[in-house]
Design an enzyme around this catalytic site. Structure first.
Site, PDB file in Angstrom:
ATOM      1  N   GLY A 123      50.836  45.440  32.381  1.00 49.26           N
ATOM      2  CA  GLY A 123      51.016  46.558  33.300  1.00 49.26           C
ATOM      3  C   GLY A 123      49.862  46.561  34.267  1.00 49.26           C
ATOM      4  N   LYS A 166      44.475  38.861  40.189  1.00 47.53           N
ATOM      5  CA  LYS A 166      43.043  38.552  40.057  1.00 47.53           C
ATOM      6  C   LYS A 166      42.194  39.824  40.123  1.00 47.53           C
ATOM      7  CE  LYS A 166      43.448  35.891  43.664  1.00 47.53           C
ATOM      8  NZ  LYS A 166      44.911  35.915  43.836  1.00 47.53           N
ATOM      9  N   GLN A 219      43.242  34.086  46.904  1.00 47.53           N
ATOM     10  CA  GLN A 219      44.417  33.209  47.026  1.00 47.53           C
ATOM     11  C   GLN A 219      44.652  32.469  45.688  1.00 47.53           C
ATOM     12  OE1 GLN A 219      41.979  32.847  49.986  1.00 47.53           O
ATOM     13  NE2 GLN A 219      43.039  34.697  50.494  1.00 47.53           N
ATOM     14  N   GLY A 225      44.354  40.427  49.204  1.00 48.15           N
ATOM     15  CA  GLY A 225      44.610  41.828  48.859  1.00 48.15           C
ATOM     16  C   GLY A 225      44.577  41.908  47.345  1.00 48.15           C
ATOM     17  N   HIS A 226      43.499  42.456  46.802  1.00 47.76           N
ATOM     18  CA  HIS A 226      43.320  42.497  45.355  1.00 47.76           C
ATOM     19  C   HIS A 226      43.451  43.944  44.874  1.00 47.76           C
ATOM     20  CE1 HIS A 226      40.876  38.465  45.440  1.00 47.76           C
ATOM     21  NE2 HIS A 226      42.096  38.354  45.907  1.00 47.76           N
ATOM     22  N   THR A 227      44.453  44.188  44.081  1.00 45.27           N
ATOM     23  CA  THR A 227      44.759  45.553  43.670  1.00 45.27           C
ATOM     24  C   THR A 227      44.108  45.906  42.340  1.00 45.27           C
ATOM     25  OG1 THR A 227      46.918  45.145  44.648  1.00 45.27           O
ATOM     26  CG2 THR A 227      46.676  47.197  43.386  1.00 45.27           C
ATOM     27  N   THR A 242      48.474  42.903  51.325  1.00 45.30           N
ATOM     28  CA  THR A 242      47.794  42.887  52.620  1.00 45.30           C
ATOM     29  C   THR A 242      48.764  43.137  53.760  1.00 45.30           C
ATOM     30  OG1 THR A 242      46.057  41.430  51.821  1.00 45.30           O
ATOM     31  CG2 THR A 242      46.434  41.408  54.192  1.00 45.30           C
ATOM     32  N   ASN A 244      42.433  38.119  54.334  1.00 41.62           N
ATOM     33  CA  ASN A 244      43.795  37.702  53.994  1.00 41.62           C
ATOM     34  C   ASN A 244      44.101  38.102  52.550  1.00 41.62           C
ATOM     35  OD1 ASN A 244      41.863  35.863  53.115  1.00 41.62           O
ATOM     36  ND2 ASN A 244      43.068  34.019  53.551  1.00 41.62           N
ATOM     37  N   ASP A 292      48.075  36.320  44.450  1.00 35.65           N
ATOM     38  CA  ASP A 292      48.682  37.563  43.959  1.00 35.65           C
ATOM     39  C   ASP A 292      49.012  37.508  42.472  1.00 35.65           C
ATOM     40  OD1 ASP A 292      48.530  38.449  46.591  1.00 35.65           O
ATOM     41  OD2 ASP A 292      50.537  37.690  47.061  1.00 35.65           O
TER      42      ASP A 292
END
Ligand code: GDP
Ligand code: IMO
Ligand code: MG
Length: 423
Positions: free
Chosen positions: A414, A16, A223, A40-42, A299, A38, A13
């Site tokens: 940001g 990335k 990860q 969760g890339h925003t 996630t 698993n 987190d």
């Protein structure tokens, strides 16, 4: 043109997804090489928020092939859903390639993930994402897994699937795991397999062809180093190699093809799930970082544990990953702080150490040694160059790079695409 690898330096987190999206502007192909949903890339594009779980974060840049490499464990139903949702939002997913060597997460893997966690003593729970990751990688290592390529022959796939359900029911139901109904479970898997078949190819060939043609390849890690099965805080880790070495085994590219390693690092530290976290703040400062940084899992929605920047662990991570350039994210989250701490050494049993212990029991006993710095007490979110940052923010970046022996490559202030600049 050789390939670049991007990995998380901490416990995941780090941002990335955002950095991959930014770097994809100058890339010809993006390849995920390990993990599964698993992750969760925003990525924020204007007001639109996308959270990618299996599809590389380059998908939002039109025309860039996005490869789901052989090193992943893929839940076919989750992948179909992710592709459907992106298509529904007008994103072209025709460039997705799914490796025929990737491993499949089947319903029994998810059941076993939940069952093992529910049976574990409180101090042994990992706090997994419950996506079936560990059991799917365990089957891969046990040589009993199903692979992406198995979905190409649906009749054979159905037989293997039903055998898998039978084996699971026979072995684990007597132990207390939930019974699976093969007919009910097959329906969504069949639909997903039918949908995914056109995307399944030998990605080792396509990735190597792209490399030979001089295409710019970005390898996207999921990860972070301390969730790595070898280098992380074992056993509180995920089940794959999240560090840069995993990029070769998980994509089929040789080490010779890789000439650059990006390490994404948050200006502070977070972790989600159980396990050691030497600089964790369980006080109001931890809560401040959580609220200010929006530190809730992409996630699972779980609140992330928060703490000061830990230079000891990050230095170990940069060494193992061979980080050339740091992408420093979330600097803006520290904007309001009068004082900021960095952990520069560990004390273990009263002795100062400067290495990262392998043993989780020892890590639990670590006392972090902090140095305190003056904050900058000014907003950084509209800065677009190092010169536009307050002097103390520049000093903080300088210190991070010095402590980690890596160059600053990108600074992020940001979540927006534009809130990024070259250092
Ligand atoms: P990943 O798993 O490494 O891709 O990171 P996540 O997407 O799980 O979490 C990073 C979160 O921080 C996301 O909500 C991003 O939108 C957000 N983010 C990324 N970079 C920055 C930044 O520089 N500042 C702030 N405030 N948020 C950021
Ligand atoms: P991204 O790619 C943060 C953590 C889980 C748990 C441990 C094992 O978004 O940075 P697993 O389900 O993999 O067996 O869980 O790893 N974990 C992550 N933490 N970011 C992630 O991915 C993670 N993926 C897994 O919380 O502690
Ligand atoms: Mg994440």
């Amino acid at each position: 043109m050789p390939a670049s690898v991007l990995v998380g330096v901490q416990w995941g987190d780090e941002g990335k997804g955002k950095i991959i999206d930014v770097l994809t502007k100058d890339a010809d192909m993006v390849v995920r090489f390990q993990g599964g949903n698993n992750a969760g890339h925003t990525v924020m594009t204007g007001a639109e928020k996308y959270v990618l779980h299996l599809i590389p974060s380059g998908i939002l840049r039109k025309g860039v092939p996005c490869v789901i490499g052989n090193g992943l464990v893929v839940d076919p139903v989750a992948l179909k859903k992710e592709m459907d949702e992106l298509s529904g939002r007008g994103i072209d997913v025709s460039g997705v390639q799914l490796s025929n060597r990737s491993h499949l997460i089947m319903p029994w893997h998810k059941q076993l993930d939940a069952f093992k966690e529910s049976q574990a003593a409180p101090d042994k729970k990992i706090g997994t994402t419950m996506r079936g990751i560990g059991p799917a990688y365990a089957d891969k290592a046990s040589r009993t897994g199903l692979r992406g390529g198995d979905m190409l022959d649906l009749a054979r796939f159905e037989t293997k699937f039903r055998d898998g359900v039978c084996d699971y029911n026979r072995i684990f139901v007597p132990l207390g795991a939930k019974q699976l109904d093969a007919n009910a479970e097959w329906k969504p898997i069949f639909e997903a397999a039918q949908f995914l078949r056109p995307y399944i190819i030998d990605t080792v060939q396509t990735v190597n062809l792209a490399a030979r043609q001089g295409k710019r390849i970005l390898l996207e890690g999921a990860q972070g180093a301390f969730l790595d099965i070898d280098h992380g805080t074992y056993p509180f880790v995920t089940s794959s190699n999240t560090t840069s070495g995993g990029a070769c085994t998980g994509s089929g590219l040789s080490p010779r093809a890789i000439n650059q390693v990006w390490g994404v690092v948050k200006a502070y530290t977070t972790r989600v799930g159980e396990g050691p976290f030497p600089t964790e703040l369980k006080d109001s400062m931890g809560e401040f970082l959580r609220q200010e940084g929006g530190e809730f899992g992409a996630t699972t929605g779980r609140p992330r544990r928060c703490g000061w920047f830990d230079a000891v662990s990050a230095r170990y991570s940069c060494m193992v990953n061979g980080v050339d350039y740091l992408a420093i994210t979330k600097l803006d989250v520290l904007d309001k702080l009068e004082e900021i701490k960095i952990c520069t050494a560990y004390k273990l049993n009263g002795r100062t150490i400067d290495y990262f212990p392998a043993d989780s029991g020892e890590l639990d006993k670590i006392e972090p040694v902090y140095e305190t710095f003056k904050g900058w007490m000014a907003s950084t979110c509209s800065a677009r160059s190092l010169d536009e940052l307050p002097i103390n923010a520049r000093r903080y970046i300088g210190l991070m790079t010095e402590l980690l022996s890596a160059k600053a490559g990108i600074i992020s202030v940001g979540s927006g695409r534009d809130q990024t600049f070259k250092a």
